[in-house]
Scaffold this active site. Structure first.
Site, PDB file in Angstrom:
ATOM      1  CG  ASP A   1      21.442 -22.996   2.985  1.00 28.29           C
ATOM      2  OD1 ASP A   1      21.934 -24.139   2.995  1.00 28.29           O
ATOM      3  OD2 ASP A   1      21.244 -22.335   4.018  1.00 28.29           O
TER       4      ASP A   1
ATOM      5  CG  ASP B   1      23.430 -26.378   8.656  1.00 28.60           C
ATOM      6  OD1 ASP B   1      24.188 -25.465   8.291  1.00 28.60           O
ATOM      7  OD2 ASP B   1      22.292 -26.552   8.179  1.00 28.60           O
TER       8      ASP B   1
END
Length: 712
Positions: free
Chosen positions: A514, A450
């Site tokens: 997301d 990430d």
């Protein structure tokens, strides 16, 4: 040699080289449709010399491989830079050597300006599917530093390319298309995020009027770079037009000492005579041809984030793993919260040690259980970041990327975190060694990597630091892949904030967004697919009520959306109903059967006339099979969908078309279904399906119909 003609994949690139050595850089005559093997390049070069403009330099302005003001060029120059005293700002490069590959698909031009003390090497490679790859390398041959402001790869556009399309977006709404005319002047997109960005251009496309997915000519480009970037399209009054892209450099960010060189990120450019689908086909071929492209079936993933968040309890996670394995999941990924004092998102980043208070026996009990169930184990990391509330930051505040160049002044915080300066050798070695140890000590097959913030005021060594940081991240990924070649890596950057072919040269998929909201994902995945084939785009079935939007969707719609990517789940399926679990198991089994088609076929998107619906699919390479989805996005202005044409089929082959009920029946309005649908299918030839189409049932908003086609 007075001309070069590169040909591949239905594309030609023609350069007029002149006599060769000692001459100025080649003139770029043509990039576009294939001109045939018998092209007379010399005749073409003579025929294409334009008239000199009345109010301009006295001779026609050539469009050279690196266009410069010295040629009378009045659009954006290929090189901007100078010595500290201002010298060398307008070089005139002369060719030293020119090499052409025997197969006619690659050329290397070496040139120099002895007076300016600069050398230039340009690589042009036309890949089999028609993707043109080009880079420039600038070398400082002088005795003083040379400051590079910009070194750009640019390509010409013909007069008929009058319309532009690129993408923008934001967090949880990535890949939003925008289009407008290419008039006089420049359309410029700059990305100043330190990463590719949620609003990244992705592909800048110019085309003939009204070009669509299946129609029109398109010229597109993508910059394979994960840092700051600039893209542009421009046209001026003298008739020149073109597109270009470059790394966006800060002041003195690239200062070449004597003998040093700077190489541009690869520019990957595509010409398509068949609209945006032709452009995508070329990019997908290029990506799939890479040696690093995943060759094994893309495993069904369960990621734990929206199932447990920071609630890491062994019993709960082992129960979740058991349900996952029973339903057919192949890879179980433990998300954020397993390390340091990471009980929420304000602390712990940088301390890549298993949290003893949460995992007193380490991760091995969970990993062992997951592996005993026949699944791979994956783990979330965010190695480029640090929380000020961490042991690493308290020990090394000087390891933060900072414009001030001193620990006392930090950039603005973002999600309570700062960025580690991986161009600092000590910082780099620490992160490399921690990740190496983590992978060496545990049976980990996958890292969800990430990157949850932009790089703001990112400095290294007193200069802007995005360039050095991006190269350091590449170096880190390359080294970890070398040490652990079996480990796959996902590029996640608060969703789709780092989607580009620079990062994908060293990772195995991207997390497109997301949001797992299936309606949002329809748009996001449609336009991410402009560049990337489905197998590289993580696409998960989320819970019934979307975490990021609050929308509620039935399982059939969520499954129909997730199927057209690298399929996975992000949902507490242990708490799902028995009916939901059965539907999900059926969807997983169907995905596994369809993987060869979904991840090896050609992506097609219909230019469907109704903006309330999408029609897209994947057609097998031999066109013997296809899977389509008709997606009702919103309520329609029309009471019935009309005839939906299915593109990309073999017009001379008959197909059996059957509606699929994967994970449930799509909800229709009343009894509004055509006869063939109620009968369970119909057999028609590809020409009729492509030119006439089929009537479809009237779906309610946020429903999808899957159609499976087999040649008969």
């Amino acid at each position: 040699m007075s001309s070069i003609h590169l040909r591949a994949g239905g594309v030609s690139l023609v350069l007029d080289t002149g006599p060769g050595a000692g001459e100025p850089l080649p003139v770029l005559l043509h990039w576009g449709p294939d001109l045939g093997a018998e092209l007379d390049g010399d005749a073409l070069a003579g025929a294409l010399v334009p008239a000199a403009a009345h109010s301009a330099v006295d001779r026609p302005v050539p469009r050279r491989l690196l266009p410069m003001p010295a040629d009378g060029w009045r659009l954006r120059p290929g090189l901007s830079g100078a010595r500290p005293d201002g010298g060398g700002w307008s070089p005139r490069f002369l060719v030293r050597s020119l090499e052409l590959a025997a197969d006619g698909t690659c050329a290397v031009v070496e040139a120099a300006d002895e007076e300016a003390g600069l050398g230039l090497v340009t690589l042009l490679r036309l890949h089999p599917g028609g993707t043109l790859e080009t880079t420039h390398t600038l070398r400082n041959l002088g005795g003083q530093p040379y400051l590079v402001s910009q070194l750009a790869a640019t390509l010409p556009l013909p007069a008929r390319a009058v319309e532009l399309l690129d993408l923008t977006g934001r967090w949880c709404r990535e890949r939003v298309p925008q289009r407008h005319p290419l008039s006089h002047g420049a359309w410029v997109r700059e990305g100043r995020h330190g990463r590719t960005g949620h609003d990244a251009t992705l592909v800048l496309a110019a085309g003939t009027p009204g070009f669509g997915f299946r129609t029109g000519e398109v010229w597109g480009l993508h910059l394979a770079w994960s840092g700051d970037a600039v893209h542009w399209a421009e046209r001026n009054a003298d008739g020149h037009a073109g597109v270009g892209a470059a790394e966006l450099l800060g002041p003195a960010e690239v200062a070449l000492d004597p003998g040093e060189a700077y190489t541009t990120p690869p520019l990957l450019a595509v010409y398509s005579a068949d609209g945006l689908d032709g452009l995508s086909a070329a990019y997908h071929r290029f990506v799939r041809d890479r040696p690093s492209h995943p060759r094994t079936p893309r495993p069904v993933v369960l990621n734990t984030w929206e199932a447990v968040y920071f609630d890491h309890r062994l019993e709960r996670l082992t129960d979740l793993a058991e349900v996952a394995a029973r339903l057919g999941v192949e890879r179980f990924v433990l998300d954020d919260g397993w390390f340091g004092n990471r009980r929420n998102d304000t602390a712990g980043l940088g301390d890549w040690y298993v949290a003893v208070d949460v995992w007193p026996d380490g991760l091995q009990p969970l990993i062992g259980h997951v592996r005993s169930l026949g699944m791979e184990f994956g783990l979330w990391v965010e190695p480029e970041m640090v929380n000020p509330d961490s042991e690493l930051f308290r020990a090394h505040p000087d390891w933060v990327l900072s414009g001030a160049g001193r620990p006392g002044r930090l950039p603005e915080a973002w999600r309570h975190q700062q960025v580690l300066d991986l161009a600092n050798p000590d910082c780099y070695a620490f992160i490399r060694d921690r990740l190496d140890a983590l992978l060496s000590e545990h049976d980990i097959a996958f890292l969800k990597w990430d990157h949850n913030r932009d790089l703001i005021e990112a400095g290294h060594g007193g200069r802007p630091g995005v360039h050095a940081q991006t190269l350091a991240v590449y170096r880190l990924l390359d080294e970890l892949r070398r040490r652990h070649p079996g480990v796959e890596i996902e590029s996640c950057a608060s969703g789709g904030g780092r989607v580009d072919l620079g990062i994908l040269a060293r990772t195995d998929r991207v997390w497109a967004s997301d949001t797992n909201d299936a309606l949002e994902r329809q748009h996001i995945q449609r336009w991410t697919g402009l560049l990337l084939p489905p197998e590289l785009v993580g696409s998960h079935v989320g819970p019934p009520r979307a975490h990021t939007t609050g929308r509620t969707h039935d399982l059939a719609f969520r499954v129909a959306t997730a199927l057209f990517g690298h399929f996975g789940i992000e949902w507490d399926i242990a708490s799902a109903s028995e009916e939901e679990q059965e539907g999900l198991a059926a969807a997983i089994a169907f995905y596994k059967r369809m993987r060869p088609l979904l991840h090896g076929g050609r992506v097609v998107r219909a230019d469907h006339p109704n903006p309330a619906a999408y029609l897209h699919g994947v057609v097998a390479a031999d066109r013997a099979e296809a899977l389509f989805a008709y997606v009702q996005l919103t309520s329609s202005d029309f009471e019935t969908p009309g005839l939906a044409r299915l593109p990309g089929l073999d017009p001379g082959r008959a197909y059996r078309v059957e509606p699929l009920r994967v994970a449930g029946e799509p909800e229709t309005k009343q009894a509004a279904a055509p006869r063939w649908y109620d009968a369970g299918g119909v057999t028609l030839d590809g020409r009729a399906l492509g030119e006439l189409g089929l009537p479809l049932p009237v779906l309610r908003p946020e429903q999808a119909l899957l159609l499976h086609l087999r040649g008969v």
